[in-house]
Design a protein around this motif. Structure first.
Motif, PDB file in Angstrom:
ATOM      1  N   LEU A  92       0.856  -1.188   0.000  1.00  0.00           N
ATOM      2  CA  LEU A  92       0.000   0.000   0.000  1.00  0.00           C
ATOM      3  C   LEU A  92       0.891   1.237   0.000  1.00  0.00           C
ATOM      4  CD1 LEU A  92      -2.403  -1.262   2.799  1.00  0.00           C
ATOM      5  CD2 LEU A  92      -2.685  -1.504   0.324  1.00  0.00           C
ATOM      6  N   VAL A  93       0.576   2.195  -0.860  1.00  0.00           N
ATOM      7  CA  VAL A  93       1.447   3.355  -1.037  1.00  0.00           C
ATOM      8  C   VAL A  93       0.777   4.640  -0.571  1.00  0.00           C
ATOM      9  CG1 VAL A  93       2.709   4.747  -2.723  1.00  0.00           C
ATOM     10  CG2 VAL A  93       2.645   2.279  -2.960  1.00  0.00           C
ATOM     11  N   TYR A  94       1.491   5.356   0.314  1.00  0.00           N
ATOM     12  CA  TYR A  94       1.085   6.695   0.706  1.00  0.00           C
ATOM     13  C   TYR A  94       1.571   7.637  -0.383  1.00  0.00           C
ATOM     14  CZ  TYR A  94       1.110  11.173   3.095  1.00  0.00           C
ATOM     15  OH  TYR A  94       0.915  12.491   3.410  1.00  0.00           O
ATOM     16  N   THR A  95       0.649   8.331  -1.034  1.00  0.00           N
ATOM     17  CA  THR A  95       1.005   9.226  -2.127  1.00  0.00           C
ATOM     18  C   THR A  95       0.879  10.680  -1.696  1.00  0.00           C
ATOM     19  OG1 THR A  95      -1.263   9.244  -2.977  1.00  0.00           O
ATOM     20  CG2 THR A  95       0.247   7.599  -3.898  1.00  0.00           C
ATOM     21  N   THR A  96       1.538  11.545  -2.429  1.00  0.00           N
ATOM     22  CA  THR A  96       1.408  12.983  -2.212  1.00  0.00           C
ATOM     23  C   THR A  96       0.135  13.453  -2.912  1.00  0.00           C
ATOM     24  OG1 THR A  96       2.594  13.571  -4.217  1.00  0.00           O
ATOM     25  CG2 THR A  96       3.927  13.206  -2.230  1.00  0.00           C
ATOM     26  N   THR A  97      -0.167  14.720  -2.759  1.00  0.00           N
ATOM     27  CA  THR A  97      -1.340  15.271  -3.436  1.00  0.00           C
ATOM     28  C   THR A  97      -1.169  15.226  -4.949  1.00  0.00           C
ATOM     29  OG1 THR A  97      -0.418  17.476  -3.133  1.00  0.00           O
ATOM     30  CG2 THR A  97      -2.068  16.740  -1.521  1.00  0.00           C
ATOM     31  N   SER A  98       0.059  15.061  -5.429  1.00  0.00           N
ATOM     32  CA  SER A  98       0.325  14.920  -6.870  1.00  0.00           C
ATOM     33  C   SER A  98       0.144  13.479  -7.333  1.00  0.00           C
ATOM     34  CB  SER A  98       1.752  15.380  -7.190  1.00  0.00           C
ATOM     35  OG  SER A  98       1.970  16.677  -6.724  1.00  0.00           O
ATOM     36  N   ASN A  99      -0.299  12.595  -6.442  1.00  0.00           N
ATOM     37  CA  ASN A  99      -0.555  11.185  -6.722  1.00  0.00           C
ATOM     38  C   ASN A  99       0.701  10.400  -7.098  1.00  0.00           C
ATOM     39  OD1 ASN A  99      -2.501   9.192  -6.538  1.00  0.00           O
ATOM     40  ND2 ASN A  99      -2.778   9.111  -8.746  1.00  0.00           N
ATOM     41  N   VAL A 100       1.832  10.774  -6.522  1.00  0.00           N
ATOM     42  CA  VAL A 100       3.070  10.010  -6.658  1.00  0.00           C
ATOM     43  C   VAL A 100       3.494   9.588  -5.255  1.00  0.00           C
ATOM     44  CG1 VAL A 100       3.819  11.146  -8.789  1.00  0.00           C
ATOM     45  CG2 VAL A 100       4.517  12.082  -6.578  1.00  0.00           C
ATOM     46  N   PRO A 101       4.257   8.497  -5.130  1.00  0.00           N
ATOM     47  CA  PRO A 101       4.674   8.087  -3.783  1.00  0.00           C
ATOM     48  C   PRO A 101       5.458   9.181  -3.077  1.00  0.00           C
ATOM     49  CG  PRO A 101       5.122   6.341  -5.362  1.00  0.00           C
ATOM     50  CD  PRO A 101       4.717   7.563  -6.154  1.00  0.00           C
ATOM     51  N   ASP A 102       5.230   9.306  -1.776  1.00  0.00           N
ATOM     52  CA  ASP A 102       6.023  10.182  -0.927  1.00  0.00           C
ATOM     53  C   ASP A 102       7.498   9.889  -1.197  1.00  0.00           C
ATOM     54  OD1 ASP A 102       6.475  11.684   1.792  1.00  0.00           O
ATOM     55  OD2 ASP A 102       7.480   9.742   2.000  1.00  0.00           O
ATOM     56  N   GLU A 103       8.345  10.934  -1.233  1.00  0.00           N
ATOM     57  CA  GLU A 103       9.749  10.754  -1.628  1.00  0.00           C
ATOM     58  C   GLU A 103      10.519   9.824  -0.694  1.00  0.00           C
ATOM     59  OE1 GLU A 103      11.745  14.316  -3.434  1.00  0.00           O
ATOM     60  OE2 GLU A 103       9.959  15.280  -2.586  1.00  0.00           O
ATOM     61  N   ASP A 104      10.294   9.913   0.602  1.00  0.00           N
ATOM     62  CA  ASP A 104      10.992   9.030   1.543  1.00  0.00           C
ATOM     63  C   ASP A 104      10.549   7.577   1.337  1.00  0.00           C
ATOM     64  OD1 ASP A 104      12.462  11.099   3.025  1.00  0.00           O
ATOM     65  OD2 ASP A 104      10.477  11.724   3.700  1.00  0.00           O
ATOM     66  N   LEU A 105       9.253   7.377   1.124  1.00  0.00           N
ATOM     67  CA  LEU A 105       8.734   6.036   0.860  1.00  0.00           C
ATOM     68  C   LEU A 105       9.262   5.514  -0.473  1.00  0.00           C
ATOM     69  CD1 LEU A 105       6.959   3.601   1.421  1.00  0.00           C
ATOM     70  CD2 LEU A 105       5.025   4.900   0.497  1.00  0.00           C
ATOM     71  N   ALA A 106       9.304   6.364  -1.489  1.00  0.00           N
ATOM     72  CA  ALA A 106       9.782   5.941  -2.808  1.00  0.00           C
ATOM     73  C   ALA A 106      11.222   5.424  -2.740  1.00  0.00           C
ATOM     74  CB  ALA A 106       9.668   7.088  -3.808  1.00  0.00           C
ATOM     75  N   ARG A 107      12.081   6.083  -1.941  1.00  0.00           N
ATOM     76  CA  ARG A 107      13.466   5.605  -1.782  1.00  0.00           C
ATOM     77  C   ARG A 107      13.493   4.227  -1.140  1.00  0.00           C
ATOM     78  NH1 ARG A 107      14.562  10.924  -1.114  1.00  0.00           N
ATOM     79  NH2 ARG A 107      14.320  10.936   1.130  1.00  0.00           N
ATOM     80  N   ALA A 108      12.701   4.030  -0.088  1.00  0.00           N
ATOM     81  CA  ALA A 108      12.651   2.724   0.579  1.00  0.00           C
ATOM     82  C   ALA A 108      12.091   1.657  -0.369  1.00  0.00           C
ATOM     83  CB  ALA A 108      11.804   2.808   1.851  1.00  0.00           C
ATOM     84  N   MET A 109      11.105   2.024  -1.186  1.00  0.00           N
ATOM     85  CA  MET A 109      10.528   1.076  -2.141  1.00  0.00           C
ATOM     86  C   MET A 109      11.567   0.644  -3.173  1.00  0.00           C
ATOM     87  SD  MET A 109       6.775   2.814  -2.697  1.00  0.00           S
ATOM     88  CE  MET A 109       6.267   1.739  -4.044  1.00  0.00           C
TER      89      MET A 109
END
Length: 176
Positions: A92-109
C-alpha cells in the motif's frame, strides 16, 4: 506526522517571542514546499530533507522508517523486518497530493525492489493505516506518523534501517 508534534510548539514560541506576528500555515508535499520557498510564498517550512531541495535546512531529528503489517501476520512480532520481504506482498502506497509516492517512501521502495504501481494507494496516512489494519496489505511509514496513530498495526524497524531527516527549510541565502 512530525508536524503534529513540532508545529504547535513552534507556534507557541513564535507567539511568545514575537507577539505582533502571525503566521499562516500551509500543508504540502516536498515539491510544493520547495516551490513555495523559492517563490517567497513561505519563509520557513517543516519538512523531510530531500537531496534535491534548493534550500538551507536545519536538522531537527531523524525519524526511522518502519515496516507496517497487520497484527495477524506471522512476522508481526519480529524485532526487525528485512526490507526484501516486501517483494510479492500487497504493498500500500502513501502518495502525495500529486498522486506520486512520498519521496521518503519511494526511496525505501526502490531499495526493497517494490514496483511503484501499488495494490492500493491514498494520500491520507490514516487511510493507509486502516487498510493495513484490515489486512489489505503492508506498507512502510515513518515512526512519528505511527506514534500519533490509533491504528492497531504492527510497526517493526526495517533491516537494513532506513530513516528520514526532519528539519526546518528556509530559502537559500541570496548574494547581495
Amino acid at each position: 506526522d512530525g508536524a503534529l508534534r513540532w508545529m504547535p510548539r513552534s507556534r507557541v514560541a513564535l507567539q511568545g517571542g514575537y507577539p505582533g506576528r502571525s503566521g499562516g500555515r500551509l500543508e504540502g508535499n516536498g515539491p510544493e514546499i520547495e516551490e513555495w520557498l523559492s517563490a517567497g510564498r513561505i519563509d520557513i517550512a517543516f519538512t523531510s530533507r530531500q537531496p534535491h531541495f534548493n534550500c538551507d535546512t536545519i536538522k531537527i531529528q531523524d525519524d526511522p522508517m518502519m515496516a507496517v503489517l497487520p497484527r495477524t501476520r506471522p512476522r508481526a512480532g519480529a524485532e526487525v523486518f528485512p526490507i526484501g520481504r516486501f517483494k510479492g506482498e500487497p504493498f500500500l502506497v502513501y502518495t502525495t497530493t500529486s498522486n506520486v509516492p512520498d519521496e521518503d517512501l519511494a526511496r525505501a521502495m526502490r531499495i526493497a525492489g517494490i514496483p511503484k504501481k501499488a495494490k492500493l494507494s491514498s494520500n491520507f496516512d490514516v487511510t493507509i493505516l486502516s487498510m493495513v489494519e484490515h489486512n489489505l496489505g503492508v506498507t512502510i511509514m515513518p515512526k512519528l506518523i505511527l506514534e500519533g496513530s490509533s491504528a492497531d498495526v504492527a510497526a517493526i524497524p526495517l533491516d537494513p534501517p532506513r530513516q528520514r531527516t526532519l528539519g526546518l527549510a528556509i530559502p537559500p541565502e541570496r548574494e547581495a
